[in-house]
Write an enzyme that holds these catalytic residues in place. Structure first.
Site, PDB file in Angstrom:
ATOM      1  N   CYS A  28       4.062  21.974  47.120  1.00  0.00           N
ATOM      2  CA  CYS A  28       2.972  22.166  46.153  1.00  0.00           C
ATOM      3  C   CYS A  28       1.738  22.827  46.763  1.00  0.00           C
ATOM      4  CB  CYS A  28       2.590  20.820  45.542  1.00  0.00           C
ATOM      5  SG  CYS A  28       3.997  19.943  44.889  1.00  0.00           S
ATOM      6  N   HIS A  34      -4.135  20.456  42.284  1.00  0.00           N
ATOM      7  CA  HIS A  34      -2.702  20.448  41.993  1.00  0.00           C
ATOM      8  C   HIS A  34      -2.448  19.529  40.800  1.00  0.00           C
ATOM      9  CE1 HIS A  34       1.478  20.595  42.167  1.00  0.00           C
ATOM     10  NE2 HIS A  34       1.663  19.388  42.705  1.00  0.00           N
ATOM     11  N   ASN A  87       4.086  19.330  36.501  1.00  0.00           N
ATOM     12  CA  ASN A  87       3.888  19.725  37.901  1.00  0.00           C
ATOM     13  C   ASN A  87       4.815  20.908  38.216  1.00  0.00           C
ATOM     14  OD1 ASN A  87       4.009  19.958  40.695  1.00  0.00           O
ATOM     15  ND2 ASN A  87       4.174  17.758  41.079  1.00  0.00           N
TER      16      ASN A  87
HETATM   17  N1  ACO Z   1       9.588   6.284  31.656  1.00  0.00           N
HETATM   18  C1  ACO Z   1       9.466   4.959  31.513  1.00  0.00           C
HETATM   19  N2  ACO Z   1       9.354   4.123  32.555  1.00  0.00           N
HETATM   20  C2  ACO Z   1       9.381   4.647  33.785  1.00  0.00           C
HETATM   21  C3  ACO Z   1       9.521   6.035  34.019  1.00  0.00           C
HETATM   22  C4  ACO Z   1       9.635   6.866  32.891  1.00  0.00           C
HETATM   23  N3  ACO Z   1       9.747   8.204  32.973  1.00  0.00           N
HETATM   24  N4  ACO Z   1       9.510   6.268  35.355  1.00  0.00           N
HETATM   25  C5  ACO Z   1       9.354   5.080  35.943  1.00  0.00           C
HETATM   26  N5  ACO Z   1       9.293   4.096  35.013  1.00  0.00           N
HETATM   27  C6  ACO Z   1       9.133   2.661  35.195  1.00  0.00           C
HETATM   28  C7  ACO Z   1       9.568   2.200  36.574  1.00  0.00           C
HETATM   29  O1  ACO Z   1      10.956   1.964  36.588  1.00  0.00           O
HETATM   30  C8  ACO Z   1       8.753   0.927  36.721  1.00  0.00           C
HETATM   31  O2  ACO Z   1       9.392  -0.104  36.007  1.00  0.00           O
HETATM   32  P1  ACO Z   1       9.424  -1.595  36.607  1.00  0.00           P
HETATM   33  O3  ACO Z   1       7.986  -2.026  36.687  1.00  0.00           O
HETATM   34  O4  ACO Z   1      10.224  -2.334  35.601  1.00  0.00           O
HETATM   35  O5  ACO Z   1      10.066  -1.471  37.955  1.00  0.00           O
HETATM   36  C9  ACO Z   1       7.462   1.242  35.973  1.00  0.00           C
HETATM   37  O6  ACO Z   1       7.748   2.354  35.120  1.00  0.00           O
HETATM   38  C10 ACO Z   1       6.319   1.607  36.885  1.00  0.00           C
HETATM   39  O7  ACO Z   1       6.789   2.572  37.817  1.00  0.00           O
HETATM   40  P2  ACO Z   1       5.838   3.131  38.918  1.00  0.00           P
HETATM   41  O8  ACO Z   1       6.624   4.056  39.823  1.00  0.00           O
HETATM   42  O9  ACO Z   1       5.053   2.039  39.555  1.00  0.00           O
HETATM   43  O10 ACO Z   1       4.851   4.018  38.025  1.00  0.00           O
HETATM   44  P3  ACO Z   1       3.515   4.693  38.474  1.00  0.00           P
HETATM   45  O11 ACO Z   1       2.426   4.211  37.627  1.00  0.00           O
HETATM   46  O12 ACO Z   1       3.327   4.668  39.976  1.00  0.00           O
HETATM   47  O13 ACO Z   1       3.788   6.204  38.094  1.00  0.00           O
HETATM   48  C11 ACO Z   1       4.420   8.316  39.106  1.00  0.00           C
HETATM   49  C12 ACO Z   1       4.877   6.914  38.701  1.00  0.00           C
HETATM   50  C13 ACO Z   1       3.970   9.036  37.845  1.00  0.00           C
HETATM   51  C14 ACO Z   1       5.587   9.044  39.736  1.00  0.00           C
HETATM   52  C15 ACO Z   1       3.234   8.200  40.101  1.00  0.00           C
HETATM   53  O14 ACO Z   1       3.569   7.301  41.126  1.00  0.00           O
HETATM   54  C16 ACO Z   1       2.900   9.541  40.734  1.00  0.00           C
HETATM   55  O15 ACO Z   1       2.352  10.410  40.075  1.00  0.00           O
HETATM   56  N6  ACO Z   1       3.132   9.706  42.045  1.00  0.00           N
HETATM   57  C17 ACO Z   1       2.793  10.929  42.745  1.00  0.00           C
HETATM   58  C18 ACO Z   1       3.726  12.063  42.449  1.00  0.00           C
HETATM   59  C19 ACO Z   1       3.221  13.330  43.091  1.00  0.00           C
HETATM   60  O16 ACO Z   1       2.043  13.538  43.262  1.00  0.00           O
HETATM   61  N7  ACO Z   1       4.097  14.230  43.517  1.00  0.00           N
HETATM   62  C20 ACO Z   1       3.578  15.438  44.104  1.00  0.00           C
HETATM   63  C21 ACO Z   1       4.478  16.004  45.008  1.00  0.00           C
HETATM   64  S1  ACO Z   1       5.938  16.600  44.282  1.00  0.00           S
HETATM   65  C22 ACO Z   1       6.489  17.845  45.294  1.00  0.00           C
HETATM   66  O17 ACO Z   1       5.911  18.135  46.249  1.00  0.00           O
HETATM   67  C23 ACO Z   1       7.797  18.506  44.954  1.00  0.00           C
END
Ligand code: ACO
Length: 318
Positions: free
Chosen positions: A110, A245, A275
């Site tokens: 990214c 980003h 993204n």
């Molecule tokens: N729909 C519904 N529920 C979901 C989904 C979905 N799409 N995805 C995950 N969940 C659930 C999980 O299973 C979890 O359930 P549980 O509590 O029963 O275990 C719950 O939602 C919470 O999951 P978390 O992973 O804690 O959710 P979070 O609030 O952290 O959001 C996210 C996840 C959006 C991925 C966040 O962590 C994030 O943005 N991380 C950074 C990603 C990023 O910046 N990437 C950049 C680099 S990518 C690259 O370089 C190619």
């Protein structure tokens, strides 16, 4: 001597995929995706190739810069994976536009646009290049596991381009790579056809520990941004526009809060495109220039983080 932005371009796949449509494929909902990320829809390649998108973006940037392909001295493309492993996408585009300048791809996930702009700056400062074409092109829809709801809802496809010409826009840049710790990984198992290799290979899809990347992203965003401000002798509140980003609106809000910067300073298009890895900031920059958002002299901060783990911030004066 450094560069100025002479022209920008972008191209997006025609196919729009909404959160509602994704909820028919995986166990998710429009509400979850919007509240956790800010994404409403994304673009996904169907009939077009990534090369076609990159070519459209390149032509638009060259037209806006009023430059012919034969005047370009260097082409750099930031991408994780182009249509062909070799030739590079930069070389393919060079061929399409009729340019014989050196051309190569950069993989910094990214943060690819910022890495590419720094490479361009070095070529320009040393007098090795005058006009540089930078491309960004990502086909994330080909790289995610469409059965994994924790990653497939996050990404989108797109391409962008910028022509750099001699000028004094670059104020400061800070780039880093940090230990990955397995938090974002995509194994390359394509062509694992050697009869001598019996090792079991991981699936060739994006694997991400979202929580770990989130913490890294907020911290790296704020740190790299504060570093470039210190280098340029300004404080973060003096930045006119932040082009972050587009991974997650919550990351942008949390990092800006850490920096004491009002979130109205940050420009976003994540709701429309998700993204797009190295292409996110490039499309954002091109769209905002197109709508006349910036005035000459505005201080723009480009800041990104991603797989590697890479991070970078670039401060430019428009
Ligand atoms: N729909 C519904 N529920 C979901 C989904 C979905 N799409 N995805 C995950 N969940 C659930 C999980 O299973 C979890 O359930 P549980 O509590 O029963 O275990 C719950 O939602 C919470 O999951 P978390 O992973 O804690 O959710 P979070 O609030 O952290 O959001 C996210 C996840 C959006 C991925 C966040 O962590 C994030 O943005 N991380 C950074 C990603 C990023 O910046 N990437 C950049 C680099 S990518 C690259 O370089 C190619």
């Amino acid at each position: 001597m450094s560069y100025t932005i002479a022209g920008t371009g972008y191209a997006l796949p025609k196919r729009v995929v909404t959160n509602g449509q994704l909820s028919e494929i995986v166990d998710t909902s429009n509400e979850w995706i919007i509240t956790r990320t800010g994404i409403e829809e994304r673009r996904v390649l169907t009939d077009e190739s990534l090369t076609e998108l990159a070519l459209q973006a390149a032509k638009m940037a060259m037209a806006n810069a009023k430059i012919k392909s034969t005047e370009i001295d260097l082409i750099i493309c930031a991408t994780i994976r182009s249509d062909t492993i070799t030739p590079s996408l930069a070389c393919t585009i060079a061929e399409h536009i009729g340019c014989t300048a050196p051309a190569f791809d950069v993989n910094a996930a990214c943060v690819g646009l910022i890495y590419a702009m720094e490479i361009a700056d070095s070529f320009m400062a040393s007098g090795k290049a005058k006009n540089v074409l930078i491309l960004t092109a990502e086909a994330m829809s080909k790289l995610v596991d469409w059965t994994d709801r924790s990653t497939c809802v996050l990404f989108g496809d797109g391409a962008g381009a910028v022509v750099l010409q001699p000028g004094r826009s670059r104020l400061a840049c800070s780039m880093q790579s940090a230990a990955n710790n397995g938090s974002i990984l995509m194994p390359n198992t394509e062509g694992e056809n050697s009869p001598f290799n019996k090792h079991k290979q991981d699936k060739m899809v994006v694997q991400m520990d979202g929580g770990e990347v989130y913490k890294f992203a907020v911290s790296a965003f704020a740190k790299r941004s504060e570093e470039v401000c210190a280098m340029a002798g300004i404080v973060p509140t003096e930045i006119d526009w932040i082009l972050p980003h587009q991974a997650n609106l919550r990351i942008i809000d949390a990092a800006l809060k850490k920096m004491g910067v009002h979130k109205e300073r940050a420009l976003t298009n994540i709701h429309k495109y998700g993204n797009m890895s190295a292409t996110s900031i490039m499309v954002l920059l091109a769209e905002e220039i197109e709508r006349g958002r910036f005035k000459r002299g505005d201080k723009l901060l480009l800041v990104s983080f991603g797989a590697g783990l890479t991070s970078g911030a670039l401060l430019i004066e428009y």
